[in-house]
Design a protein around this motif. Sequence first.
Motif, short mmCIF file in Angstrom:
data_model
loop_
_atom_site.label_atom_id
_atom_site.label_comp_id
_atom_site.label_asym_id
_atom_site.label_seq_id
_atom_site.Cartn_x
_atom_site.Cartn_y
_atom_site.Cartn_z
N MET A 52 92.74 -14.26 -27.34
CA MET A 52 91.58 -14.68 -27.55
C MET A 52 90.65 -14.83 -26.25
SD MET A 52 90.08 -17.44 -30.22
CE MET A 52 88.28 -17.92 -30.24
N ASN A 53 89.60 -14.54 -26.10
CA ASN A 53 88.60 -14.78 -24.77
C ASN A 53 87.80 -15.69 -25.00
OD1 ASN A 53 87.50 -14.12 -22.33
ND2 ASN A 53 86.42 -12.26 -23.16
N THR A 54 87.84 -17.05 -24.04
CA THR A 54 87.07 -17.85 -24.21
C THR A 54 85.97 -17.93 -23.24
OG1 THR A 54 88.68 -19.35 -22.54
CG2 THR A 54 89.07 -19.47 -25.10
N PRO A 55 84.76 -18.32 -23.32
CA PRO A 55 83.55 -18.22 -22.42
C PRO A 55 83.97 -19.51 -21.40
CG PRO A 55 82.79 -19.44 -24.47
CD PRO A 55 84.30 -19.00 -24.68
N ASP A 56 83.37 -19.04 -20.29
CA ASP A 56 83.42 -19.68 -19.17
C ASP A 56 82.48 -21.11 -19.11
OD1 ASP A 56 85.64 -18.49 -17.79
OD2 ASP A 56 84.03 -16.99 -17.03
N ILE A 57 81.45 -20.85 -19.89
CA ILE A 57 80.44 -21.96 -20.06
C ILE A 57 80.21 -22.07 -21.50
CG2 ILE A 57 78.04 -22.41 -19.59
CD1 ILE A 57 77.71 -20.82 -17.38
N ARG A 58 80.25 -23.55 -21.90
CA ARG A 58 80.18 -23.99 -23.27
C ARG A 58 79.00 -24.94 -23.65
NH1 ARG A 58 85.20 -27.22 -24.69
NH2 ARG A 58 84.16 -28.80 -23.66
N VAL A 59 78.29 -24.85 -24.56
CA VAL A 59 77.03 -25.51 -24.91
C VAL A 59 77.62 -26.73 -25.74
CG1 VAL A 59 75.02 -25.74 -26.01
CG2 VAL A 59 75.65 -23.69 -25.11
N GLU A 60 77.64 -28.17 -25.13
CA GLU A 60 78.01 -29.06 -25.71
C GLU A 60 77.08 -29.60 -26.87
OE1 GLU A 60 80.91 -30.81 -25.14
OE2 GLU A 60 81.70 -29.49 -23.71
N LYS A 61 76.07 -29.48 -26.83
CA LYS A 61 75.07 -30.05 -27.90
C LYS A 61 73.96 -28.86 -27.90
CE LYS A 61 72.72 -34.36 -29.23
NZ LYS A 61 72.48 -35.81 -28.82
N GLY A 62 73.67 -28.94 -29.30
CA GLY A 62 72.58 -27.82 -29.60
C GLY A 62 72.98 -26.37 -29.55
N HIS A 63 72.11 -25.35 -29.23
CA HIS A 63 72.43 -24.16 -29.51
C HIS A 63 71.56 -23.46 -28.36
CE1 HIS A 63 73.56 -20.17 -31.21
NE2 HIS A 63 72.32 -19.82 -31.07
N ALA A 64 72.29 -22.77 -27.62
CA ALA A 64 71.67 -21.73 -26.56
C ALA A 64 71.96 -20.27 -26.84
CB ALA A 64 72.33 -22.16 -25.23
N GLU A 65 70.86 -19.61 -26.75
CA GLU A 65 70.91 -18.02 -26.91
C GLU A 65 71.54 -17.59 -25.74
OE1 GLU A 65 70.05 -16.52 -29.63
OE2 GLU A 65 69.26 -18.26 -30.48
N PRO A 66 72.13 -16.27 -25.91
CA PRO A 66 72.89 -15.50 -24.93
C PRO A 66 72.07 -15.51 -23.71
CG PRO A 66 73.53 -14.56 -26.92
CD PRO A 66 72.32 -15.74 -26.95
N GLU A 67 70.69 -15.21 -23.84
CA GLU A 67 69.75 -15.05 -22.90
C GLU A 67 69.71 -16.31 -21.90
OE1 GLU A 67 68.96 -14.26 -25.88
OE2 GLU A 67 69.17 -12.10 -25.73
N GLU A 68 69.68 -17.35 -22.51
CA GLU A 68 69.61 -18.75 -22.01
C GLU A 68 70.73 -19.17 -21.21
OE1 GLU A 68 66.60 -21.13 -24.93
OE2 GLU A 68 68.63 -20.94 -25.45
N VAL A 69 71.84 -18.94 -21.44
CA VAL A 69 73.33 -19.01 -20.86
C VAL A 69 73.30 -17.96 -19.68
CG1 VAL A 69 75.76 -18.93 -21.00
CG2 VAL A 69 74.26 -19.92 -23.07
N ALA A 70 72.80 -16.64 -19.61
CA ALA A 70 72.68 -15.90 -18.69
C ALA A 70 72.06 -16.39 -17.57
CB ALA A 70 72.57 -14.74 -19.34
N ALA A 71 70.70 -16.96 -17.80
CA ALA A 71 69.89 -17.33 -17.03
C ALA A 71 70.40 -18.62 -16.21
CB ALA A 71 68.45 -17.58 -17.59
N LEU A 72 71.07 -19.60 -16.90
CA LEU A 72 71.64 -20.72 -16.31
C LEU A 72 72.75 -20.26 -15.49
CD1 LEU A 72 71.89 -23.62 -16.03
CD2 LEU A 72 73.30 -23.68 -18.13
N THR A 73 73.41 -19.22 -15.85
CA THR A 73 74.49 -18.83 -14.97
C THR A 73 73.86 -18.32 -13.73
OG1 THR A 73 75.76 -18.27 -17.07
CG2 THR A 73 76.71 -17.36 -14.90
N ALA A 74 73.13 -17.53 -13.79
CA ALA A 74 72.51 -16.87 -12.59
C ALA A 74 71.73 -17.82 -11.53
CB ALA A 74 71.29 -15.88 -12.93
N VAL A 75 71.22 -18.97 -12.27
CA VAL A 75 70.71 -19.97 -11.21
C VAL A 75 71.88 -20.77 -10.60
CG1 VAL A 75 69.50 -21.95 -11.32
CG2 VAL A 75 68.52 -20.47 -12.53
N LEU A 76 72.89 -20.93 -11.35
CA LEU A 76 74.19 -21.65 -10.67
C LEU A 76 74.83 -21.08 -9.49
CD1 LEU A 76 75.58 -23.49 -13.90
CD2 LEU A 76 74.31 -24.49 -12.07
#
Length: 63
Positions: free
Chosen positions: A1-25
Motif C-alpha cells: 500500500m502506498n502511504t502519502p508523505d503529507i497527512r492532514v491531521e484535522k479537517g479536509h484538504a483538497e489535493p490541490e491544496e496539498v500540492a500547493a503546500l508541498t510546493a511552498v515547503l
Amino acid sequence: MNTPDIRVEKGHAEPEEVAALTAVLLARAAARPTAPAHGGGRPKAGWRRLEREPGFRAPHSWH
C-alpha cells in the motif's frame, strides 16, 4: 500500500491544496543557504580569555 508523505491531521484538504503546500515547503527548503551566514571561517567563542581582559573595570560598567 502506498502511504502519502503529507497527512492532514484535522479537517479536509483538497489535493490541490496539498500540492500547493508541498510546493511552498520545497521552495523554502531549496532557498536555504548551505554556507554559514557569518562568512565562513571559525566561529567566535562565547567566552573571553582573562589574560586578555583589562585589569580594571568600573563598578558601574557591565560586559
